[in-house]
Design an enzyme around this catalytic site. Sequence first.
Site, PDB file in Angstrom:
ATOM      1  N   HIS A 127      42.504  29.100  23.249  1.00 26.24           N
ATOM      2  CA  HIS A 127      41.657  29.231  24.442  1.00 26.24           C
ATOM      3  C   HIS A 127      40.363  28.461  24.215  1.00 26.24           C
ATOM      4  CE1 HIS A 127      40.650  31.750  28.136  1.00 26.24           C
ATOM      5  NE2 HIS A 127      39.540  31.048  27.895  1.00 26.24           N
ATOM      6  N   ASP A 132      36.009  20.906  28.806  1.00 22.48           N
ATOM      7  CA  ASP A 132      34.671  20.648  29.327  1.00 22.48           C
ATOM      8  C   ASP A 132      33.632  21.605  28.753  1.00 22.48           C
ATOM      9  OD1 ASP A 132      35.992  22.657  30.658  1.00 22.48           O
ATOM     10  OD2 ASP A 132      35.203  22.196  32.643  1.00 22.48           O
ATOM     11  N   ASP A 144      36.579  29.674  23.350  1.00 24.08           N
ATOM     12  CA  ASP A 144      36.318  29.541  24.774  1.00 24.08           C
ATOM     13  C   ASP A 144      35.582  28.233  25.049  1.00 24.08           C
ATOM     14  OD1 ASP A 144      36.508  30.224  27.421  1.00 24.08           O
ATOM     15  OD2 ASP A 144      34.953  31.754  27.388  1.00 24.08           O
ATOM     16  N   GLY A 196      37.977  29.629  36.507  1.00 23.00           N
ATOM     17  CA  GLY A 196      36.964  29.804  37.539  1.00 23.00           C
ATOM     18  C   GLY A 196      36.608  31.267  37.733  1.00 23.00           C
ATOM     19  N   GLU A 244      38.241  39.577  32.140  1.00 22.31           N
ATOM     20  CA  GLU A 244      36.966  39.122  31.591  1.00 22.31           C
ATOM     21  C   GLU A 244      35.847  39.564  32.524  1.00 22.31           C
ATOM     22  OE1 GLU A 244      34.708  35.012  30.156  1.00 22.31           O
ATOM     23  OE2 GLU A 244      36.242  34.929  31.715  1.00 22.31           O
ATOM     24  N   HIS A 283      43.646  33.620  33.096  1.00 22.60           N
ATOM     25  CA  HIS A 283      42.369  34.281  32.845  1.00 22.60           C
ATOM     26  C   HIS A 283      42.357  35.618  33.592  1.00 22.60           C
ATOM     27  CE1 HIS A 283      40.691  30.437  31.402  1.00 22.60           C
ATOM     28  NE2 HIS A 283      39.610  31.101  31.037  1.00 22.60           N
ATOM     29  N   HIS A 338      38.125  25.387  26.235  1.00 24.40           N
ATOM     30  CA  HIS A 338      37.992  24.524  27.406  1.00 24.40           C
ATOM     31  C   HIS A 338      37.491  23.140  26.994  1.00 24.40           C
ATOM     32  CE1 HIS A 338      38.614  27.593  30.586  1.00 24.40           C
ATOM     33  NE2 HIS A 338      38.182  28.421  29.636  1.00 24.40           N
TER      34      HIS A 338
END
Length: 358
Positions: A17, A21, A297, A178, A208, A205, A19
């Site tokens: 997990h 970006d 993350d 998102g 969370e 996701h 990202h």
Amino acid sequence: MALEPHVIHALPKVALHDHLDGGVRPQTLLDIAAEVGHTLPAGDAESLGDWFFEAADSGTLVRYLETFDHTIAVMQRAEDLRRIAREFVEDQAADGVVYAEARWAPEQHLAGGLSLSEAVEAVRDGLAEGMIAASNAGQTIVARQIVSAMRQNDRGLEIAELAVAHRRDLVGGFDIAGPELGFPPERLGEAFRYLQRHNLPYTIHAGEADGLESIWQAVQLMRADRIGHGVRIIDDVEPGDHGEWRVGELAAYIRDRRIALEVCPTSNLQTGIAPTYAQHPFGVLDQLGFTLTVSCDNRLMSGTTLTEEFTHLSSAFGYGVDDLYRFTLNALDAAFLSGPERANLQRDVVDPAYMLVN
């Protein structure tokens, strides 16, 4: 006793997990921003890294997500996506990661004129270059991309079709990302049904920023292979009168079917899941037998590495080498990689390294 960081760094690790970006190097941000005319909140790499951490360390997921305006702005050209994907692999390999999945949302990278397919192919090329560079440096790493759809938009089926069409371009699976609250998994049900028909695995996701209903939808309605974060499943666990724990039906289902949770401790602290590592649900969930994996993350926003994540957990819960091996195998078993490839990584890379330590 807590493990020393240098011990953890030397051990093979698996990142599920992370990202794309959310892990851009600060200097790379500066380089590309200067070329494309994007204004950043700081003018040197150290100050910029500090700004990202402080902005993300606000305790709310909404503020956390705002930091991505800057990273996405420098990821609109094919050459920039390729560079950032290559550096993603190089940075993971340098941290001892032997398998890494880079998740990202192609629909957010079209402002420079790229098509969805061109964006995916640029990331493919970067990941491939990174694996070659790591191999030349004597480091073993396998990398895949996880194509994500933004859950607040209405492009879920289109992005699922994109992922399936590019499954031979280092696409390991699919995800939705998102704002979780207000955008439940069932909104993208058509996309998940398409993925099921075409046998492409996916993670969701959930758990969370939203609670048990979001997790239930991800697991029971959408049939997710894994859960991104998922730590709010602790809301279905209650302490008993005599030191035992009562595990609710949903929590028991996830535990007993070994649905892997992609836990990101530092990120969870930043978004308000727990105030300290020692109070993070990870310890209780592990004690109760959940299948836990550990990831970063967003390495930029959280100012972290997988070595640091394991160091925090070792300090908080007394985990040793055997525990790290267990979490690494959990992640490897859940990886969106073929069975033979997983077996080869375990046999040739993971097991020999841990046997040396023991």
